[in-house]
Design a protein around this motif. Sequence first.
Motif, PDB file in Angstrom:
ATOM      1  N   ALA A  94      31.751-109.837  48.915  1.00 34.70           N
ATOM      2  CA  ALA A  94      30.886-108.709  48.586  1.00 34.70           C
ATOM      3  C   ALA A  94      30.463-107.965  49.848  1.00 34.70           C
ATOM      4  O   ALA A  94      30.498-108.504  50.965  1.00 34.70           O
ATOM      5  CB  ALA A  94      29.643-109.194  47.838  1.00 34.70           C
ATOM      6  N   ILE A  95      30.095-106.707  49.664  1.00 34.08           N
ATOM      7  CA  ILE A  95      29.410-105.940  50.697  1.00 34.08           C
ATOM      8  C   ILE A  95      27.927-106.247  50.535  1.00 34.08           C
ATOM      9  O   ILE A  95      27.358-106.060  49.460  1.00 34.08           O
ATOM     10  CB  ILE A  95      29.684-104.438  50.551  1.00 34.08           C
ATOM     11  CG1 ILE A  95      31.182-104.162  50.769  1.00 34.08           C
ATOM     12  CG2 ILE A  95      28.832-103.629  51.535  1.00 34.08           C
ATOM     13  CD1 ILE A  95      31.596-102.740  50.469  1.00 34.08           C
ATOM     14  N   LYS A  96      27.300-106.711  51.615  1.00 29.37           N
ATOM     15  CA  LYS A  96      25.962-107.282  51.510  1.00 29.37           C
ATOM     16  C   LYS A  96      24.902-106.364  52.093  1.00 29.37           C
ATOM     17  O   LYS A  96      25.193-105.425  52.834  1.00 29.37           O
ATOM     18  CB  LYS A  96      25.948-108.648  52.197  1.00 29.37           C
ATOM     19  CG  LYS A  96      26.952-109.620  51.560  1.00 29.37           C
ATOM     20  CD  LYS A  96      27.123-110.895  52.350  1.00 29.37           C
ATOM     21  CE  LYS A  96      28.176-111.802  51.718  1.00 29.37           C
ATOM     22  NZ  LYS A  96      28.439-113.009  52.514  1.00 29.37           N
ATOM     23  N   ILE A  97      23.655-106.683  51.781  1.00 29.60           N
ATOM     24  CA  ILE A  97      22.538-105.821  52.163  1.00 29.60           C
ATOM     25  C   ILE A  97      22.413-105.709  53.679  1.00 29.60           C
ATOM     26  O   ILE A  97      22.048-104.633  54.195  1.00 29.60           O
ATOM     27  CB  ILE A  97      21.215-106.319  51.523  1.00 29.60           C
ATOM     28  CG1 ILE A  97      20.106-105.280  51.760  1.00 29.60           C
ATOM     29  CG2 ILE A  97      20.828-107.698  52.047  1.00 29.60           C
ATOM     30  CD1 ILE A  97      18.849-105.563  50.964  1.00 29.60           C
ATOM     31  N   ASP A  98      22.728-106.765  54.409  1.00 28.50           N
ATOM     32  CA  ASP A  98      22.629-106.688  55.868  1.00 28.50           C
ATOM     33  C   ASP A  98      23.581-105.640  56.429  1.00 28.50           C
ATOM     34  O   ASP A  98      23.259-104.966  57.429  1.00 28.50           O
ATOM     35  CB  ASP A  98      22.934-108.051  56.495  1.00 28.50           C
ATOM     36  CG  ASP A  98      21.820-109.062  56.278  1.00 28.50           C
ATOM     37  OD1 ASP A  98      20.709-108.626  55.894  1.00 28.50           O
ATOM     38  OD2 ASP A  98      22.059-110.272  56.472  1.00 28.50           O
ATOM     39  N   MET A 122      29.783-103.797  46.486  1.00 22.57           N
ATOM     40  CA  MET A 122      28.404-103.982  46.928  1.00 22.57           C
ATOM     41  C   MET A 122      27.665-104.876  45.937  1.00 22.57           C
ATOM     42  O   MET A 122      27.755-104.671  44.723  1.00 22.57           O
ATOM     43  CB  MET A 122      27.685-102.639  47.024  1.00 22.57           C
ATOM     44  CG  MET A 122      28.082-101.781  48.198  1.00 22.57           C
ATOM     45  SD  MET A 122      27.065-100.280  48.348  1.00 22.57           S
ATOM     46  CE  MET A 122      27.654 -99.342  46.933  1.00 22.57           C
ATOM     47  N   ASN A 123      26.940-105.864  46.458  1.00 21.38           N
ATOM     48  CA  ASN A 123      26.119-106.652  45.542  1.00 21.38           C
ATOM     49  C   ASN A 123      24.876-105.850  45.162  1.00 21.38           C
ATOM     50  O   ASN A 123      24.660-104.737  45.674  1.00 21.38           O
ATOM     51  CB  ASN A 123      25.771-108.021  46.135  1.00 21.38           C
ATOM     52  CG  ASN A 123      24.957-107.942  47.412  1.00 21.38           C
ATOM     53  OD1 ASN A 123      24.235-106.974  47.670  1.00 21.38           O
ATOM     54  ND2 ASN A 123      25.061-108.983  48.231  1.00 21.38           N
ATOM     55  N   ALA A 124      24.074-106.379  44.255  1.00 23.12           N
ATOM     56  CA  ALA A 124      22.951-105.609  43.718  1.00 23.12           C
ATOM     57  C   ALA A 124      21.978-105.188  44.812  1.00 23.12           C
ATOM     58  O   ALA A 124      21.496-104.040  44.836  1.00 23.12           O
ATOM     59  CB  ALA A 124      22.231-106.427  42.644  1.00 23.12           C
TER      60      ALA A 124
END
Length: 315
Positions: A94-98, A122-124
Amino acid sequence: MPSFSDMIGQSRSIRILRAFLTKADIPQSLLFEGEPGLGKRKIAEIFAAAVLCQSNISADDRGQIEACGHCLACQKMSGQNHPDFSVLVPDGNAIKIDQIRKIQEALVYKPVDVIIDPAEKMNAAAANALLKTLEEPPPYALLILVSGKSGMLLPTLRSRCQKLGFHPLSFSQVVSALVAAKGCSNADAHFLVAMANGRLQEAMALEMDAAREMEAAYHTLVSNEDLFEIAARFSGSTDVFEPALLYLTTWLRDVLVLKSCANESDPALLRYAWRQDEMRVWGDAFERFEISGFLADLQQIHVAQTAPRSLHMRF
């Protein structure tokens, strides 16, 4: 350095992007949507290079603006080390918030052109963080979301982007392009394009030996009496199941083409023309409504295995 002129197809989307450059009116967020293998990522990179170009010298006699390919910015783009350009790809699954936060921090201090590919990965948390940026983007930002499954994106994300649709080339266009690029015969190009589901980039990367092995494996679907039992064996992995199901769907499509032609069918109309003798046996064994029923059953299998995704069938 690749340019818009090097791309095959997608003329409408390229025309729109060139208009943005000509008018110096660059949207802050774009969504490139369309099935995989259509050149979305490549065209996004070409557009970003043109935006960052320090010269914008016209590339042809028609005065269409593209990246010059010679200035310092273009040299850095060619070397994949431009400090104001980033591509976000999945970190693991996933593409993560960081990853999104790093881009947001960079946008505070300087212009940044960002490609997010595939955006549906992208995750939620990442998607919600990006939404905040899209709601109030810095005036110097350019965010390009690239997605092969844009229906999986948050509706609010999609609504904040200007959308450009990318559409498949015709089968014959892809065959012609492959002949020109690889110097192979028309028959070999037809085979490779069929095994790549009509996608030029996949056909370009596919070697003939690998394509033959792939076709031989998938052909077991139609050479066994219980094709649905065989299909079930392929269903353990989505990476294998979807192309196997597509092979079977395309096979049935070709059988219908043969049954619909009163006279001898033009092989160019068939995706799997090299198997047409076997397809005629199928055509003699089943009525049209039975083949249509098989297709409907396959669609239900696909929905059950891969919901909420949809199968892209190109007839």
